[in-house]
Design an enzyme around this catalytic site. Structure first.
Site, short mmCIF file in Angstrom:
data_model
loop_
_atom_site.label_atom_id
_atom_site.label_comp_id
_atom_site.label_asym_id
_atom_site.label_seq_id
_atom_site.Cartn_x
_atom_site.Cartn_y
_atom_site.Cartn_z
N HIS A 139 0.93 -1.38 -0.29
CA HIS A 139 -0.08 -0.14 -0.14
C HIS A 139 0.37 1.49 -0.01
CE1 HIS A 139 -3.84 2.63 1.48
NE2 HIS A 139 -3.93 1.98 -0.24
N HIS B 282 -8.32 10.72 -0.08
CA HIS B 282 -8.45 10.21 -0.01
C HIS B 282 -6.77 9.78 0.69
CE1 HIS B 282 -5.91 6.64 -2.28
NE2 HIS B 282 -6.73 5.70 -1.96
N LYS C 187 -4.74 10.28 3.92
CA LYS C 187 -4.50 10.14 5.12
C LYS C 187 -3.31 10.86 5.86
CE LYS C 187 -5.18 6.38 2.50
NZ LYS C 187 -5.38 6.25 0.95
#
Length: 622
Positions: free
Chosen positions: A278, A505, A507
């Protein structure tokens, strides 16, 4: 009505019930705060020790946190741990060399008070008394959002170019020293894209340096689109893509890569089920040095079009001279090499040598990464939330300063966190987020935790409409097992950056002052709110199990000329124009809680009652 729709309606009813309980609790807490404020205002003629006794005479133990359940109270905003008489830890944070202590503006304003003849209020600019007689009787210095650090000369005045004259390098320079940017967004006013925003083409442009080769770590790739983002004359330079595809997906990726002779692939090992690669990171090698970019966007066109994404861009690291180590006070280079070594991938050895050959002493952020595995002994504190805890325990905020400061988490996906709020979120993860320097871990109070996550209306009214919710994959089945999360949810709002309608999107995680003007730290990362990303204890806390690769950067005040906290603003123009460092927030602080009728976005629940921006409805596939 489908089963998921019925479940969503039941969950909505539970949400509303939880909100009613929350509002009742908050009203009780506000009443308590008003009572304490009134008692305190009656002690104006007493010395500060007596005033503290007045607090304790309200029937609440002095060791109890008076304001844990009133994070949105104006009283809380002024009665922080920096107030006088709040104990040794608080007074320690107000030493003479603290540029942001409560009353450092008193001497500056003595000349202003010279003609008024009023006695100076002993609480200075932090006084929160509302009674008019007190205001008439005592002089109060004006309240400043932030001040010049003592002993430091002002930064050179920034020479701003017109928007149409700016190069990507000019945009980069405007947002120093924090160097945190958002991606450009199609469909918002130009002013929000002209300051503090970069496209992928901007990052790869010759304005930022003459590229020789590059390496991209990511979850998703669109190779033709990625190559089109490079300047045309650089599209044959070597590019390494680090991915986590396996099986049929890896075969397809290899087939696509054969179309580009300059692209090579490196697969990241994923040995624990449900893990993902990720991490979003670029390593860019130039003729004159090297740059590291850590961001939150997949390398696909949709992620760089109308979404809110975060980008940290490093300085241009020059080549090392003989015999130098070239690491920064944050250990950036050491941590980056440790992260790459964890892949155990021969193809990355080439990039490890490039990193070793460059001077990264100018890096002013900490790396907080995650790699899959069951980490034990010394390795346990190298990754995930325990790495964050380790840094904060050594270099984080003083406990006396941030005792009443909330913690926020902002993300685009939520994992399964357990049957209760204390199982993981306020337990081990909350302990890490609330860690202070040289202090024992203390539980994160319920009222001091804010989770910024898009509501249904955030998605429905977004620039992309319901389709924008495709990158926010929170499922109804997961949510139904953790209804306890409801009181923590806050709306996504980014008016200052023009991105309230750009689906987040990005974080990020932070600890900020109750009024939202300062932060003790801020972190931008690829890690969502999940155990897979941050790790979870196993075997009586003897090991930390992490499933996925993640990468983030942590900003601490001491590396930017501050002592305890740095000023923050969601106004990009203010950040760019300020002669003093101001941290560029991606969204507004403090966050605003959901109200009755709000619920978080669920990717797998139909939305047919209200159409979106384009007049369409959401009917997810079964």
């Amino acid at each position: 009505m489908s089963g998921d729709e019925e479940l969503a309606r039941k969950l909505q009813a539970q949400f509303d019930q939880e909100h009613r309980k929350q509002q009742e609790m908050e009203e009780k807490d506000r009443a308590m705060a008003r009572a304490v404020a009134k008692a305190h205002s009656m002690s104006d003629s007493e010395d500060s020790d007596s005033a503290n006794d007045t607090h304790n005479d309200t029937g609440i133990s002095g060791s109890q946190d008076l304001f844990d359940s009133s994070s949105d109270s104006s009283f809380l905003a002024s009665a922080s741990a920096k107030s006088k008489g709040s104990g040794k830890a608080a007074s320690d944070s107000k030493t003479s060399d603290d540029p942001y202590s409560a009353d450092t503006d008193v001497e500056e304003e003595e000349k202003v008070n010279k003609d008024s003849k009023k006695p100076l209020c002993k609480y200075g600019s932090k006084c929160y008394r509302k009674n008019s007689s007190h205001v008439k009787e005592f002089f109060h210095p004006s309240k400043r959002t932030h001040k010049e650090p003592q002993g430091k000369s002002p930064l050179p005045e920034k020479k701003r170019k017109k928007d149409d004259e700016k190069t990507p390098q000019d945009v980069f320079e405007e947002f120093q020293p924090f160097s945190l940017f958002l991606t450009k967004v199609k469909g918002i006013p130009d002013k929000f894209n002209n300051t503090g925003a970069l496209s992928l083409k901007d990052i790869l442009s010759t304005s930022m340096g003459q590229l020789k080769e590059s390496c991209h770590f990511n979850f998703m790739f669109d190779m033709p689109w990625l190559m089109s983002q490079y300047p045309e004359h650089l599209r044959k330079l070597p590019v390494l893509l680090v991915h986590g595809e396996q099986g049929r997906d890896e075969i397809n990726m290899k087939a696509e890569a054969t179309q580009f002779s300059n692209i090579s692939l490196c697969r990241a090992r994923l040995e624990i089920v449900y893990g993902t690669h990720h991490t979003k990171m670029m390593l860019l090698l130039y003729k004159s040095g090297m740059r590291v970019v850590i961001h939150t966007a997949n390398l696909i066109p949709n992620d760089w079009h109308q979404k809110t994404q975060g980008i940290w861009v490093s300085p241009l690291f020059p080549p090392l001279t003989q015999g130098e180590k070239g690491d920064s006070p944050t250990g950036f280079k050491t941590d980056l090499l440790q992260y790459l070594a964890a892949y155990k991938a021969p193809r990355l050895a080439h990039w490890e040598r490039h990193i070793q050959a460059h001077d990264m002493s100018s890096a002013n952020v900490h790396i907080v990464g995650s790699v899959p595995g069951r980490h034990t002994l010394n390795s346990k504190s190298c990754w995930g939330h325990l790495k964050l805890r380790k840094i904060l325990s050594e270099r984080g905020p003083e406990q006396g300063l941030v005792k009443n400061w909330p913690v926020s988490g902002q993300f685009s996906s939520i994992g399964s966190l357990g049957a209760t709020k204390d199982a993981w979120m306020l337990g081990e993860f909350g302990d890490s987020l609330s860690t202070c320097k040289k202090a024992f871990a203390t539980p994160l109070p319920h009222s001091k935790c804010h989770l910024i996550f898009p509501s249904v209306n955030n998605i429905r009214l977004s620039l992309e409409g319901y389709n924008g919710g495709g990158c926010v994959p929170y499922s109804i089945k997961t949510a139904s097992k953790q209804v306890w999360m409801v009181p923590f949810f806050c709306q996504w709002s980014s008016e200052g950056r023009g991105r309230s309608r750009a689906v987040p999107h990005i974080k990020s995680y932070s600890r900020f002052s109750p009024d939202g003007t300062e932060a003790a730290w801020f972190m931008v990362t690829s890690a969502n709110l999940s155990k897979a990303a941050w790790g979870a204890y196993e075997k009586q806390k003897s090991q930390l199990m992490i499933r996925s690769y993640e990468m983030g950067v942590l900003f601490l005040p001491q590396y930017f000329g501050f002592k305890n906290s740095f000023p923050v603003s969601s106004d990009a123009g203010e950040v760019a124009a300020s002669d003093k460092p101001v941290f560029p927030l991606p969204y507004e602080l403090p966050p605003v809680s959901y109200v009755k009728g709000d619920r978080p976005w669920f990717i797998d629940v139909p939305c047919v009652d209200q159409p979106d921006t384009f007049g369409t409805k959401w009917c997810p596939p079964l």
